[in-house]
Design an enzyme around this catalytic site. Structure first.
Site, PDB file in Angstrom:
ATOM      1  N   GLU A  26       0.829  -1.216   0.000  1.00 11.59           N
ATOM      2  CA  GLU A  26       0.000   0.000   0.000  1.00 11.59           C
ATOM      3  C   GLU A  26       0.863   1.267   0.000  1.00 11.59           C
ATOM      4  O   GLU A  26       2.063   1.223   0.294  1.00 11.59           O
ATOM      5  CB  GLU A  26      -0.933   0.001   1.210  1.00 11.59           C
ATOM      6  CG  GLU A  26      -0.200   0.021   2.532  1.00 11.59           C
ATOM      7  CD  GLU A  26      -1.009   0.682   3.643  1.00 11.59           C
ATOM      8  OE1 GLU A  26      -1.455   1.819   3.458  1.00 11.59           O
ATOM      9  OE2 GLU A  26      -1.156   0.051   4.701  1.00 11.59           O
ATOM     10  N   LYS A  87      -5.365  10.815   0.776  1.00  9.98           N
ATOM     11  CA  LYS A  87      -5.514   9.498   1.395  1.00  9.98           C
ATOM     12  C   LYS A  87      -6.776   8.868   0.797  1.00  9.98           C
ATOM     13  O   LYS A  87      -7.869   9.415   0.939  1.00  9.98           O
ATOM     14  CB  LYS A  87      -5.639   9.653   2.916  1.00  9.98           C
ATOM     15  CG  LYS A  87      -5.837   8.326   3.652  1.00  9.98           C
ATOM     16  CD  LYS A  87      -5.868   8.520   5.157  1.00  9.98           C
ATOM     17  CE  LYS A  87      -6.484   7.320   5.854  1.00  9.98           C
ATOM     18  NZ  LYS A  87      -6.703   7.539   7.289  1.00  9.98           N
ATOM     19  N   VAL A 107      -5.431   0.310   3.106  1.00  9.42           N
ATOM     20  CA  VAL A 107      -5.610  -1.144   3.010  1.00  9.42           C
ATOM     21  C   VAL A 107      -6.845  -1.449   2.163  1.00  9.42           C
ATOM     22  O   VAL A 107      -6.801  -2.279   1.240  1.00  9.42           O
ATOM     23  CB  VAL A 107      -5.745  -1.770   4.421  1.00  9.42           C
ATOM     24  CG1 VAL A 107      -6.211  -3.215   4.334  1.00  9.42           C
ATOM     25  CG2 VAL A 107      -4.413  -1.674   5.168  1.00  9.42           C
ATOM     26  N   ASP A 139     -16.616   5.669  14.373  1.00  7.05           N
ATOM     27  CA  ASP A 139     -15.415   5.577  13.552  1.00  7.05           C
ATOM     28  C   ASP A 139     -14.987   4.115  13.378  1.00  7.05           C
ATOM     29  O   ASP A 139     -14.396   3.520  14.278  1.00  7.05           O
ATOM     30  CB  ASP A 139     -14.287   6.417  14.178  1.00  7.05           C
ATOM     31  CG  ASP A 139     -13.106   6.583  13.240  1.00  7.05           C
ATOM     32  OD1 ASP A 139     -13.081   5.910  12.182  1.00  7.05           O
ATOM     33  OD2 ASP A 139     -12.209   7.391  13.556  1.00  7.05           O
ATOM     34  N   SER A 141     -13.095   1.728  10.383  1.00  7.74           N
ATOM     35  CA  SER A 141     -12.360   1.836   9.126  1.00  7.74           C
ATOM     36  C   SER A 141     -13.036   1.055   8.008  1.00  7.74           C
ATOM     37  O   SER A 141     -13.528  -0.067   8.215  1.00  7.74           O
ATOM     38  CB  SER A 141     -10.941   1.318   9.317  1.00  7.74           C
ATOM     39  OG  SER A 141     -10.268   1.291   8.070  1.00  7.74           O
ATOM     40  N   ALA A 142     -13.001   1.634   6.810  1.00 10.72           N
ATOM     41  CA  ALA A 142     -13.505   0.937   5.617  1.00 10.72           C
ATOM     42  C   ALA A 142     -12.632  -0.275   5.280  1.00 10.72           C
ATOM     43  O   ALA A 142     -13.010  -1.084   4.435  1.00 10.72           O
ATOM     44  CB  ALA A 142     -13.564   1.897   4.443  1.00 10.72           C
ATOM     45  N   ASP A 143     -11.481  -0.416   5.945  1.00 14.60           N
ATOM     46  CA  ASP A 143     -10.669  -1.632   5.741  1.00 14.60           C
ATOM     47  C   ASP A 143     -11.499  -2.871   6.087  1.00 14.60           C
ATOM     48  O   ASP A 143     -11.365  -3.923   5.462  1.00 14.60           O
ATOM     49  CB  ASP A 143      -9.422  -1.625   6.640  1.00 14.60           C
ATOM     50  CG  ASP A 143      -8.409  -0.559   6.246  1.00 14.60           C
ATOM     51  OD1 ASP A 143      -8.604   0.106   5.213  1.00 14.60           O
ATOM     52  OD2 ASP A 143      -7.423  -0.392   6.994  1.00 14.60           O
ATOM     53  N   LYS A 160      -4.123  -2.051  14.275  1.00  9.48           N
ATOM     54  CA  LYS A 160      -3.371  -1.036  15.002  1.00  9.48           C
ATOM     55  C   LYS A 160      -3.834  -0.922  16.445  1.00  9.48           C
ATOM     56  O   LYS A 160      -5.029  -0.912  16.720  1.00  9.48           O
ATOM     57  CB  LYS A 160      -3.501   0.309  14.295  1.00  9.48           C
ATOM     58  CG  LYS A 160      -2.495   0.394  13.155  1.00  9.48           C
ATOM     59  CD  LYS A 160      -2.359   1.789  12.638  1.00  9.48           C
ATOM     60  CE  LYS A 160      -3.562   2.184  11.852  1.00  9.48           C
ATOM     61  NZ  LYS A 160      -3.647   1.592  10.531  1.00  9.48           N
TER      62      LYS A 160
HETATM   63  N1  PSU Z   1      -0.665   0.750   8.992  1.00  7.26           N
HETATM   64  C1  PSU Z   1       0.453   1.463   9.183  1.00  7.26           C
HETATM   65  N2  PSU Z   1       0.469   2.755   8.823  1.00  7.26           N
HETATM   66  C2  PSU Z   1      -0.605   3.325   8.195  1.00  7.26           C
HETATM   67  C3  PSU Z   1      -1.783   2.570   7.979  1.00  7.26           C
HETATM   68  C4  PSU Z   1      -1.751   1.284   8.396  1.00  7.26           C
HETATM   69  O1  PSU Z   1       1.444   0.943   9.695  1.00  7.26           O
HETATM   70  O2  PSU Z   1      -0.520   4.475   7.810  1.00  7.26           O
HETATM   71  C5  PSU Z   1      -2.952   3.160   7.211  1.00  7.26           C
HETATM   72  C6  PSU Z   1      -3.472   2.056   6.289  1.00  7.26           C
HETATM   73  O3  PSU Z   1      -3.450   2.548   4.988  1.00  7.26           O
HETATM   74  C7  PSU Z   1      -4.872   1.788   6.760  1.00  7.26           C
HETATM   75  C8  PSU Z   1      -5.267   3.155   7.204  1.00  7.26           C
HETATM   76  O4  PSU Z   1      -5.687   1.254   5.767  1.00  7.26           O
HETATM   77  O5  PSU Z   1      -4.107   3.587   7.920  1.00  7.26           O
HETATM   78  C9  PSU Z   1      -6.528   3.147   8.036  1.00  7.26           C
HETATM   79  O6  PSU Z   1      -7.062   4.435   8.043  1.00  7.26           O
HETATM   80  P1  PSU Z   1      -8.561   4.652   8.546  1.00  7.26           P
HETATM   81  O7  PSU Z   1      -8.540   4.274   9.989  1.00  7.26           O
HETATM   82  O8  PSU Z   1      -8.815   6.130   8.318  1.00  7.26           O
HETATM   83  O9  PSU Z   1      -9.447   3.796   7.698  1.00  7.26           O
HETATM   84 MN    MN Z   2     -11.902   6.362  10.400  1.00  2.00          MN
END
Ligand code: PSU
Ligand code: MN
Length: 303
Positions: A26, A87, A107, A139, A141-143, A160
């Site tokens: 990614e 992003k 992701v 909140d 994530s769309a992941d 995370k």
């Molecule tokens: N893992 C990391 N660093 C990052 C991310 C994941 O070590 O920057 C990123 C990934 O791209 C993941 C995103 O999909 O953070 C999730 O963001 P959000 O919570 O806004 O969906």
């Molecule tokens: Mn989010």
């Protein structure tokens, strides 16, 4: 037939022709997840780890109205330094392409683009998930929704640690996503090899690809999450990390950070609070995930 919105790099095109396994990487981690110059060094190093195994890396990003599968070195340099990189999660792919903006894929978006390009495996750091306090903030994530609908194997160091790991695992269960702990029963927490949450253990890479192929045979279209613990010598233990994360979360609330800015804010705040130690761990854990992805890729073929 490859989708008309996709541009393959010369290296990826050759790998496709020669049926060399391709591993997707990614770009949000480069543009928004790590500071310069460590981000560039890491991105280059990850690609070289894949090449040394005899496989093909494909860093995914958006440029000039195209989904780019595979980056040239100059493009990695741009993603690592430019300030105008969006992003991009799955919902932003279309608008960023239409507007000819440059986009770094999360992701979710990387999974979606990989699948369009016939790539079955993807290595990252940690996926996004259900945030702490999600019952108020909503909140999530769309992941997670992408994992529900896109058949790509994602190798990550769990989710995370800034997240609510229990709720993230519950969500994945509801979504029908298989989550396996690589040689562990404890769900890895990104910076920490172990957390208090349990996970279904798997010890054999052939089994991972067999499960992937079996799901496809059965019409089960979800992804598979392989949770690979960071090597213990590189980890920051869970108890230590929890204190730092709580501190970062308080600052986030004070500064009223919301939406897609949440994850980048927390990652950089944690780097600051750990005087760079968390960044070191982050780099090590992604490398470790790329190595495991290579082992799995040996038994998976491209479309
Ligand atoms: N893992 C990391 N660093 C990052 C991310 C994941 O070590 O920057 C990123 C990934 O791209 C993941 C995103 O999909 O953070 C999730 O963001 P959000 O919570 O806004 O969906
Ligand atoms: Mn989010």
């Amino acid at each position: 037939m490859i989708n008309r919105n996709i541009h393959l790099s010369t290296e990826v095109e050759k790998a496709k022709r020669e049926k060399i396994p391709i591993i997707a990487l990614e770009s949000t981690i480069i543009a928004h997840g790590m500071p310069y110059p460590q981000n560039l060094k890491t991105a280059t190093n990850l690609e070289n780890i894949v090449r040394r195994q005899g496989y093909c890396p494909a860093t995914v990003f958006l440029l000039d109205g195209m989904i780019m599968i595979g980056a040239e070195q100059a493009q990695l340099e741009y993603l690592a330094q430019a300030k105008d990189v969006q992003k991009v999660s799955t919902r932003e792919i279309a608008s960023v392409l239409v507007r000819n903006q440059t986009g770094a894929t999360t992701v979710a978006a990387t999974m979606h683009c990989s699948h369009l390009a016939g790539i079955r495996i993807f290595a990252t750091g940690g996926i996004g998930g259900v945030h702490r306090g999600a019952s108020e903030s909503f909140d999530i994530s769309a992941d997670l929704t992408e994992l529900q609908k896109t058949p790509v194997i994602v190798v990550s160091a769990g989710a995370k640690a800034i997240l609510d790991l229990g709720k993230t695992l519950e969500y994945l269960e509801t979504a029908g996503v298989n989550v396996f702990g690589w040689q562990t029963d404890s769900f890895p927490g990104f910076y920490s090899a172990n957390t208090p949450w349990k996970v279904n253990r798997i010890d054999d890479t052939r089994q991972i690809s067999a499960i992937y192929h079996k799901q496809m045979e059965l019409g089960i279209k979800s992804g598979i999450l392989i949770a690979n613990p960071v090597p213990v010598e590189d980890e920051i233990p869970w108890n230590e990390m929890s204190i730092i994360i709580d501190q970062a979360l308080v600052e986030m609330q004070v500064k009223k950070i919301t939406g897609k800015a949440v994850t980048p804010f927390l990652l950089s705040k944690i780097t600051e609070l750990t005087a760079g130690n968390s960044l070191e761990t982050n780099i090590k854990l992604v490398e470790n995930n790329v190595k495991l992805a290579c082992r799995i890729a040996g038994e998976l073929y491209n479309d």
